[in-house]
Design an enzyme around this catalytic site. Structure first.
Site, short mmCIF file in Angstrom:
data_model
loop_
_atom_site.label_atom_id
_atom_site.label_comp_id
_atom_site.label_asym_id
_atom_site.label_seq_id
_atom_site.Cartn_x
_atom_site.Cartn_y
_atom_site.Cartn_z
N LYS A 96 -45.69 4.21 13.88
CA LYS A 96 -46.88 2.88 15.28
C LYS A 96 -47.20 1.84 16.09
CE LYS A 96 -45.90 -1.12 12.21
NZ LYS A 96 -45.93 -2.35 12.90
N ASP A 97 -45.61 1.68 16.48
CA ASP A 97 -44.95 0.88 18.15
C ASP A 97 -45.06 2.29 19.18
OD1 ASP A 97 -45.32 -1.15 16.35
OD2 ASP A 97 -43.13 -1.67 15.92
N ARG A 144 -56.52 -5.35 14.89
CA ARG A 144 -56.86 -4.25 13.31
C ARG A 144 -57.07 -4.97 12.31
NH1 ARG A 144 -54.38 -1.45 10.24
NH2 ARG A 144 -52.61 -2.28 11.38
N ARG A 145 -55.67 -5.98 11.95
CA ARG A 145 -56.12 -6.39 10.61
C ARG A 145 -57.05 -6.93 11.03
NH1 ARG A 145 -49.55 -5.88 10.37
NH2 ARG A 145 -49.32 -4.32 9.07
N ARG A 162 -46.43 -13.74 14.48
CA ARG A 162 -45.25 -12.89 14.93
C ARG A 162 -44.04 -13.05 14.45
NH1 ARG A 162 -45.50 -11.50 21.00
NH2 ARG A 162 -43.76 -10.76 20.03
N ARG A 168 -41.36 -13.64 9.08
CA ARG A 168 -43.74 -14.66 8.91
C ARG A 168 -43.82 -14.83 7.70
NH1 ARG A 168 -46.82 -9.11 11.75
NH2 ARG A 168 -45.55 -9.29 13.27
N CYS A 255 -52.26 -1.41 21.35
CA CYS A 255 -52.39 -3.05 20.33
C CYS A 255 -53.31 -3.73 20.81
CB CYS A 255 -51.13 -3.20 20.67
SG CYS A 255 -50.83 -4.63 22.62
#
Length: 320
Positions: A96-97, A144-145, A162, A168, A255
């Site tokens: 996904k990155d 997106r979230r 981040r 996190r 992104c």
């Protein structure tokens, strides 16, 4: 994935040599690199393997959102430089990155079987998004979230978050947030699955394209490395993530734009759901379609066109 010649698919033990794996230094990145190492050792017991941990610009700049500093591609550059200058042979990434288009000279040699693609709602007090009190603070670095959170609960205070998974979680535990959104796969891989209070999953909530999949990048044209990686590629996962990435590519997504995509195998082929959102307003556009398993790129473009027909071009900030 690139297919090496049949003669190259089964290198002889005496010709295997060594393989150096470039990886980021976060706990999750190292887990993924070691997982690839284990899979390679299983496929090639005589292969000598070395991990090359590196710091990337994306890991070092933590005080600004990714969208402001160049996107997720920042997690790849130092690893690609290591391959170019001969310090490494492959690089392991969360797919996904990985940008939709790799720089010239690089290719994806394998995509491993996908883990849980869903997002995770993580909180020390609440079990679900709908249980959060008015104006609760929710942390996520993903546009997106953010878009999907605002669509569900426009009252929430959505804050940027981040850092690696451990950082996190520590910020949540310190009381900086009432809840945070992370990927289930990352929590599972780090032994933190118990922190998942609920799963945010399709069809109501869509993940990032290729979320949960690990990809291996290598120097395009390196037949020896391509042969070593071939046994690790999972055909079912590759088809699905190819459709998801084709959708994102056709929308010229990064992104910096809230795009989600999730594809599954069905009896007659593939089914792909896509979403484009607005992180500020919570406006969401959705589309889905089914297509042939052998044509995932076509399916991705089809769903992207359905989104554009609904006005996704406006949200994407470009002319349709």
């Amino acid at each position: 994935m690139p297919q090496p010649s049949s003669s190259a698919l089964s290198p002889q033990p005496s010709a295997l040599g060594s393989l150096r794996i470039a990886t980021r230094q976060s706990a999750l990145a190292l887990w993924q690199a070691r997982h690839v190492e284990t899979r390679l050792r299983s496929a090639h017991p005589n292969l000598a393997i070395e991990l090359i941990p590196l710091s990337t610009r994306g890991d070092l700049i933590l005080d600004r959102p990714l969208a402001e500093i160049g996107g997720k591609g920042l997690f790849l550059k130092e690893l690609e430089v290591a391959m170019l200058d001969g310090r490494a042979d492959i690089a392991v990434h969360s797919l996904k990155d990985v940008p939709m288009e790799l720089d010239a000279g690089f290719a994806l040699g394998a995509v491993l079987e996908r883990a849980d693609a869903a997002d995770a709602f993580v909180s020390n007090q609440f079990d679900r998004v709908d249980e959060l009190p008015q104006c609760a603070r929710v942390g996520t670095s993903s546009l997106r979230r953010q878009a999907q959170l605002r669509a569900l609960r426009p009252d929430l205070t959505v804050l940027d978050l981040r850092g690696n998974v451990g950082t996190r979680l520590n910020k949540l535990d310190a009381g900086d947030y009432d809840a945070i959104i992370l990927a289930c796969a990352g929590l599972d891989r780090l032994g933190e699955a118990s922190r998942i209070r609920s799963r945010l999953e399709p069809p109501k909530w869509l993940p990032a394209a290729a979320q949960g999949a690990i990809a291996i990048e290598y120097r395009d044209g390196d037949a020896r490395v391509a042969a070593l990686l071939a046994p690790l590629d999972d055909a079912d996962t590759t088809r699905c993530v190819t459709a998801e990435r084709a959708l994102t590519r056709h929308l010229q997504g990064s992104c910096q734009v809230p795009i989600a995509a999730y594809c599954i195998d069905i009896e007659r082929g593939l089914h792909l759901a896509g979403l484009v959102g607005d992180a500020s307003s919570g406006r969401l556009l959705r589309a889905e379609a089914s297509g042939a398993a052998e044509a995932p790129d076509t399916l991705g473009r089809e769903v992207a066109e359905l989104l554009l027909a609904q006005g996704a071009g406006e949200l994407l900030g470009r002319a349709v």
